[in-house]
Design a protein around this motif. Sequence first.
Motif, mmCIF file in Angstrom:
data_model
loop_
_atom_site.group_PDB
_atom_site.id
_atom_site.type_symbol
_atom_site.label_atom_id
_atom_site.label_comp_id
_atom_site.label_asym_id
_atom_site.label_seq_id
_atom_site.Cartn_x
_atom_site.Cartn_y
_atom_site.Cartn_z
ATOM 1 N N VAL A 1 1.855 2.582 20.986
ATOM 2 C CA VAL A 1 1.727 3.510 19.865
ATOM 3 C C VAL A 1 3.073 3.803 19.207
ATOM 4 O O VAL A 1 3.235 3.650 17.990
ATOM 5 C CB VAL A 1 1.064 4.826 20.333
ATOM 6 N N VAL A 2 4.055 4.251 19.982
ATOM 7 C CA VAL A 2 5.343 4.656 19.415
ATOM 8 C C VAL A 2 6.058 3.470 18.771
ATOM 9 O O VAL A 2 6.590 3.573 17.659
ATOM 10 C CB VAL A 2 6.234 5.303 20.500
ATOM 11 N N LYS A 3 6.087 2.340 19.455
ATOM 12 C CA LYS A 3 6.775 1.176 18.901
ATOM 13 C C LYS A 3 6.116 0.698 17.616
ATOM 14 O O LYS A 3 6.795 0.332 16.649
ATOM 15 C CB LYS A 3 6.816 0.053 19.937
ATOM 16 N N THR A 4 4.792 0.696 17.586
ATOM 17 C CA THR A 4 4.086 0.290 16.379
ATOM 18 C C THR A 4 4.379 1.240 15.230
ATOM 19 O O THR A 4 4.589 0.813 14.089
ATOM 20 C CB THR A 4 2.569 0.231 16.637
ATOM 21 N N ALA A 5 4.426 2.538 15.524
ATOM 22 C CA ALA A 5 4.739 3.524 14.488
ATOM 23 C C ALA A 5 6.139 3.301 13.928
ATOM 24 O O ALA A 5 6.378 3.445 12.717
ATOM 25 C CB ALA A 5 4.621 4.939 15.057
ATOM 26 N N ARG A 6 7.088 2.938 14.796
ATOM 27 C CA ARG A 6 8.451 2.655 14.331
ATOM 28 C C ARG A 6 8.479 1.434 13.426
ATOM 29 O O ARG A 6 9.230 1.376 12.445
ATOM 30 C CB ARG A 6 9.374 2.457 15.524
ATOM 31 N N LYS A 7 7.656 0.429 13.729
ATOM 32 C CA LYS A 7 7.592 -0.759 12.883
ATOM 33 C C LYS A 7 7.043 -0.400 11.506
ATOM 34 O O LYS A 7 7.560 -0.859 10.479
ATOM 35 C CB LYS A 7 6.719 -1.832 13.544
ATOM 36 N N TRP A 8 6.008 0.413 11.463
ATOM 37 C CA TRP A 8 5.442 0.838 10.181
ATOM 38 C C TRP A 8 6.458 1.642 9.376
ATOM 39 O O TRP A 8 6.583 1.473 8.165
ATOM 40 C CB TRP A 8 4.185 1.672 10.426
ATOM 41 N N ARG A 9 7.179 2.518 10.065
ATOM 42 C CA ARG A 9 8.187 3.337 9.388
ATOM 43 C C ARG A 9 9.288 2.454 8.802
ATOM 44 O O ARG A 9 9.742 2.678 7.676
ATOM 45 C CB ARG A 9 8.779 4.340 10.388
ATOM 46 N N ALA A 10 9.702 1.455 9.570
ATOM 47 C CA ALA A 10 10.737 0.546 9.088
ATOM 48 C C ALA A 10 10.275 -0.190 7.836
ATOM 49 O O ALA A 10 11.029 -0.327 6.868
ATOM 50 C CB ALA A 10 11.115 -0.443 10.185
ATOM 51 N N ALA A 11 9.029 -0.654 7.855
ATOM 52 C CA ALA A 11 8.503 -1.394 6.713
ATOM 53 C C ALA A 11 8.389 -0.499 5.480
ATOM 54 O O ALA A 11 8.659 -0.931 4.349
ATOM 55 C CB ALA A 11 7.141 -1.982 7.063
ATOM 56 N N ALA A 12 8.024 0.770 5.676
ATOM 57 C CA ALA A 12 7.819 1.677 4.546
ATOM 58 C C ALA A 12 9.128 2.168 3.938
ATOM 59 O O ALA A 12 9.256 2.276 2.712
ATOM 60 C CB ALA A 12 6.977 2.874 5.004
ATOM 61 N N LEU A 13 10.110 2.445 4.789
ATOM 62 C CA LEU A 13 11.336 3.074 4.299
ATOM 63 C C LEU A 13 12.447 2.094 3.942
ATOM 64 O O LEU A 13 13.364 2.443 3.184
ATOM 65 C CB LEU A 13 11.862 4.071 5.336
ATOM 66 N N SER A 14 12.386 0.889 4.470
ATOM 67 C CA SER A 14 13.463 -0.070 4.227
ATOM 68 C C SER A 14 13.721 -0.338 2.745
ATOM 69 O O SER A 14 14.884 -0.360 2.313
ATOM 70 C CB SER A 14 13.176 -1.383 4.959
ATOM 71 N N PRO A 15 12.683 -0.549 1.905
ATOM 72 C CA PRO A 15 12.967 -0.787 0.477
ATOM 73 C C PRO A 15 13.694 0.391 -0.184
ATOM 74 O O PRO A 15 14.550 0.180 -1.046
ATOM 75 C CB PRO A 15 11.565 -0.985 -0.122
ATOM 76 N N LEU A 16 13.375 1.607 0.231
ATOM 77 C CA LEU A 16 14.021 2.786 -0.350
ATOM 78 C C LEU A 16 15.486 2.852 0.040
ATOM 79 O O LEU A 16 16.361 3.131 -0.790
ATOM 80 C CB LEU A 16 13.294 4.057 0.107
ATOM 81 N N LEU A 17 15.775 2.581 1.300
ATOM 82 C CA LEU A 17 17.159 2.625 1.766
ATOM 83 C C LEU A 17 17.963 1.448 1.223
ATOM 84 O O LEU A 17 19.153 1.600 0.911
ATOM 85 C CB LEU A 17 17.184 2.616 3.295
ATOM 86 N N ALA A 18 17.331 0.300 1.071
ATOM 87 C CA ALA A 18 18.030 -0.863 0.522
ATOM 88 C C ALA A 18 18.477 -0.596 -0.908
ATOM 89 O O ALA A 18 19.544 -1.057 -1.336
ATOM 90 C CB ALA A 18 17.126 -2.085 0.584
ATOM 91 N N ALA A 19 17.666 0.170 -1.646
ATOM 92 C CA ALA A 19 17.985 0.455 -3.050
ATOM 93 C C ALA A 19 19.241 1.311 -3.202
ATOM 94 O O ALA A 19 19.839 1.353 -4.280
ATOM 95 C CB ALA A 19 16.795 1.155 -3.707
ATOM 96 N N ARG A 20 19.657 1.977 -2.150
ATOM 97 C CA ARG A 20 20.862 2.807 -2.221
ATOM 98 C C ARG A 20 22.126 1.973 -2.350
ATOM 99 O O ARG A 20 23.145 2.453 -2.849
ATOM 100 C CB ARG A 20 20.966 3.681 -0.973
ATOM 101 N N GLY A 21 22.078 0.754 -1.832
ATOM 102 C CA GLY A 21 23.234 -0.121 -1.935
ATOM 103 C C GLY A 21 24.429 0.313 -1.104
ATOM 104 O O GLY A 21 25.581 0.055 -1.468
#
Length: 258
Positions: A12-32
């Motif tokens: 459960v926890v590891k899967t949730a971390r994977k989903w969080r990474a997929a959702a937030l990565s584009p937002l953080l990448a945009a910061r440059g």
Amino acid sequence: MASLSAFWRYGVVKTARKWRAAALSPLLAARGEAAVRSSYGVLMVPNWQDTTFRYCIFGTYGRDLADLLLGYPEDFVFVDIGANQGLYSLIAAQNPRCRRIIAFEPVPATHARLAANVALNDGAARTVLHPLAIADSAGEVTINVAADHTGTASLAGREGSSGAGDVTIRTINAPLVDPLLAGELPMFVKIDVEGLEAVVIAELAKTASFSRVAAIFYEVDDRWANAREIETRLRASGFTRFAKYGRGHHYDVLATRS
């Protein structure tokens, strides 16, 4: 109760971390940003297109090995075999009892990111980087590297390798490994080489330095690794305790001596 706890932590926890990474990565990448601080407290050069990097940033790998390294109670050398971008080398450097770090990462582009990450963090003066893989022979070989998941690079020849990202790397075997590990302090070894763990352990066991190995934290995937074979070899070399971290067919094992 133990199985329920493992399901929660590694399912459960590891899967949730994977989903969080997929959702937030584009937002953080945009910061440059020029550097990103991971959930493990270390800085890393941005590499948002890579799944391995995202897992490092969002703590997807959990705390098992990180806590073992941070809490190691005596002076030691950390040997990181299959270092990738250096997460665990960087974590080990946070422990003042870690006197030296020896990291092996053979893929040129990944090794460059490893070097850049080491330069961003404390401990660079204690860290030695080798652009090499440990195998049963010395020379040059081809390894398959997925552009979007560098952590899956493998010499094991597993089925399903597309060959689309093949690069040439250098390999060394026991006679060449031994002088790179020379010293007196006990060693904590991490091995994550995507199916070649048994070969790496066999080569380490041939070295004079192997008697100084106090602990080995290695990855096992039952689809292409024989966990019993690895444990038998280590028991023959004086390792008596084996702790499993994870569940299912893909997990880690910590082997320690008495």
